[in-house]
Design an enzyme around this catalytic site. Sequence first.
Site, mmCIF file in Angstrom:
data_model
loop_
_atom_site.group_PDB
_atom_site.id
_atom_site.type_symbol
_atom_site.label_atom_id
_atom_site.label_comp_id
_atom_site.label_asym_id
_atom_site.label_seq_id
_atom_site.Cartn_x
_atom_site.Cartn_y
_atom_site.Cartn_z
ATOM 1 C CD GLU A 26 -19.768 1.891 6.178
ATOM 2 O OE1 GLU A 26 -20.401 1.740 5.105
ATOM 3 O OE2 GLU A 26 -19.224 2.965 6.498
ATOM 4 C CG ASN A 71 -18.655 7.155 3.781
ATOM 5 O OD1 ASN A 71 -17.998 6.980 2.758
ATOM 6 N ND2 ASN A 71 -19.863 7.702 3.755
ATOM 7 C CD GLU A 172 -18.229 6.206 -1.556
ATOM 8 O OE1 GLU A 172 -18.493 7.124 -0.759
ATOM 9 O OE2 GLU A 172 -19.109 5.515 -2.112
ATOM 10 C CE1 TYR A 243 -25.379 2.028 -1.919
ATOM 11 C CE2 TYR A 243 -23.702 3.698 -2.284
ATOM 12 C CZ TYR A 243 -24.117 2.523 -1.679
ATOM 13 O OH TYR A 243 -23.269 1.844 -0.840
ATOM 14 C CD GLU A 291 -19.881 1.484 -0.616
ATOM 15 O OE1 GLU A 291 -20.820 2.319 -0.612
ATOM 16 O OE2 GLU A 291 -18.841 1.635 0.023
HETATM 17 O O1 AHR Z 1 -22.993 2.040 1.934
HETATM 18 C C1 AHR Z 1 -23.201 3.268 2.554
HETATM 19 C C2 AHR Z 1 -22.099 4.274 2.258
HETATM 20 O O2 AHR Z 1 -22.178 4.684 0.925
HETATM 21 C C3 AHR Z 1 -20.670 3.810 2.409
HETATM 22 O O3 AHR Z 1 -20.211 3.930 3.708
HETATM 23 C C4 AHR Z 1 -19.922 4.736 1.516
HETATM 24 O O4 AHR Z 1 -18.765 4.146 0.987
HETATM 25 C C5 AHR Z 1 -20.929 5.145 0.457
HETATM 26 O O5 AHR Z 1 -20.969 6.502 0.274
#
Ligand code: AHR
Length: 503
Positions: A26, A71, A172, A243, A291
């Site tokens: 990114e 993002n 997202e 995450y 992700e």
């Molecule tokens: O990977 C970091 C961020 O985590 C990304 O930009 C977003 O899609 C997610 O919230």
Amino acid sequence: MKATVIAHSKFTISEIDPRLYGSFIEHLGRAVYTGIYEPDHPTADCDGMRQDVIDLVKELQVPIVRYPGGNFVSAYNWEDGIGPREERPVRLDLAWHTSESNQVGIHEFADWCETVGTEMMLAVNLGSRGLDEARNFLEYVNHEGGSTWSDKRRANGREAPFDVRLWCLGNEMDGPWQIGHKTADEYGRLAHETAKAMRAFDSRLELVVCGSSNAHMPTYPQWEATVLEHTYNEVDHISLHMYFENRAKDTASYLARSLELDTYIGTVAGVIAYVKSKKRSKKDVYISFDEWNVWYHSKERDKAILEGHNGWPEAPPLLEDDYNFEDVLQVGCILNTFINRADVVKIACLAQLVNVIAPIMTVPGGPAWRQTIFYPYYYASVYGRGTALKLMVDSPSYTVEDIGTVPYLDVSAVHDATSGHVTFFLVNRHLSEALDLDVGLLEFGALSIVEDQVIAHSDLGITNTAETPDNVVPVKGEGALFADGRLTAPIAPLSYRMIRLKA
Ligand code: AHR
């Protein structure tokens, strides 16, 4: 303690789509600038790309890389990144409160992907923009020539189309933090119309619609149902993100989180089946888990920049998690979950690849090095190609509040019938006791152990650093035996192990 596993060559989950081992770059922090691109670096190639990073990415054999966000994409103008570099605008990136120089855009990224031998997975901006920009971007990237946008690409030095097959319809969009956040109905309608327009250009594209940003979103899983009701027949995958963190410093509970991931995948697979049936559809939609990673070590450090107190810095060191040995075990369990769900998860992207929550780190002007989590990702990507085996597993277990019963042994196995390899990926979650592993291998013929790698350390918190990059590295495993169709091995407490056999 004993753990028993049975594998049979005919009892399988699914062929593994190699894109299960994808990653993500990114325009965020130092992923691009001083990550993959650093024209003044001693190893920079003629495109300004760091050769030391290229070598490490090649080592991982990354099959696809998602780009340019995240993002970031939700307020990105892709046109800012084309044409002569000196004429490209500097923009304020609203997602990460930084300045974007646009010195790297689609051409530079595509060339880098060709160099490292990976495919691009591109995201269109459905936050601040919409259908029109998406179709123009697609025409620029994939049309041969003879139209306004494709001729601009040729004028910008790229004669042949980039031919990108896999496209994300935004990022997202369920998240209130997203620029251009939408309700499920608003997004579903827009995604449907955008998909229709993209398919009118090329019906063979693979399209990914946004699912939930995580399983704790208040709109989950109704979001998936509503969005798929709008888009089911136009898309191929629904995207999920997750995450992992261990702020409570509770290893047993941290390592149980992959069971939550499994439930998340199972729930969304159920929603897909529900919408498919409701629409009387013949086609399948799969999960693109585009992700995933451990992300928490850097959060305190990043606060000032993310809250805008540091102005609009260019390529600041954001989301630079220093991964420890404990995270190796977590990443091993996550990858096992994807392999064991390979029937519904066809794409997964480790977020991200360089500097930003990444397996590869760089020092500006200095070396590139491997974080601890590089290794379980490496083993899965390089040796996890083939067919996922449906294992029968009997393991002692423990209990975690809000999750339930958690087996100490976490395991997946992949059979490559062409080369004759059977590979086991193993994690022992037990804090202090070894597991006596006993695997019965049926109908694989005579096998022998060809590789055995262990990652273990007495200090869960130890990290690799630029100065000490080899604190956590794999070593040769000991004590594994194959005889009479049985693999036996002692699996040390809190260890990751990969054992490979060959017919
Ligand atoms: O990977 C970091 C961020 O985590 C990304 O930009 C977003 O899609 C997610 O919230």
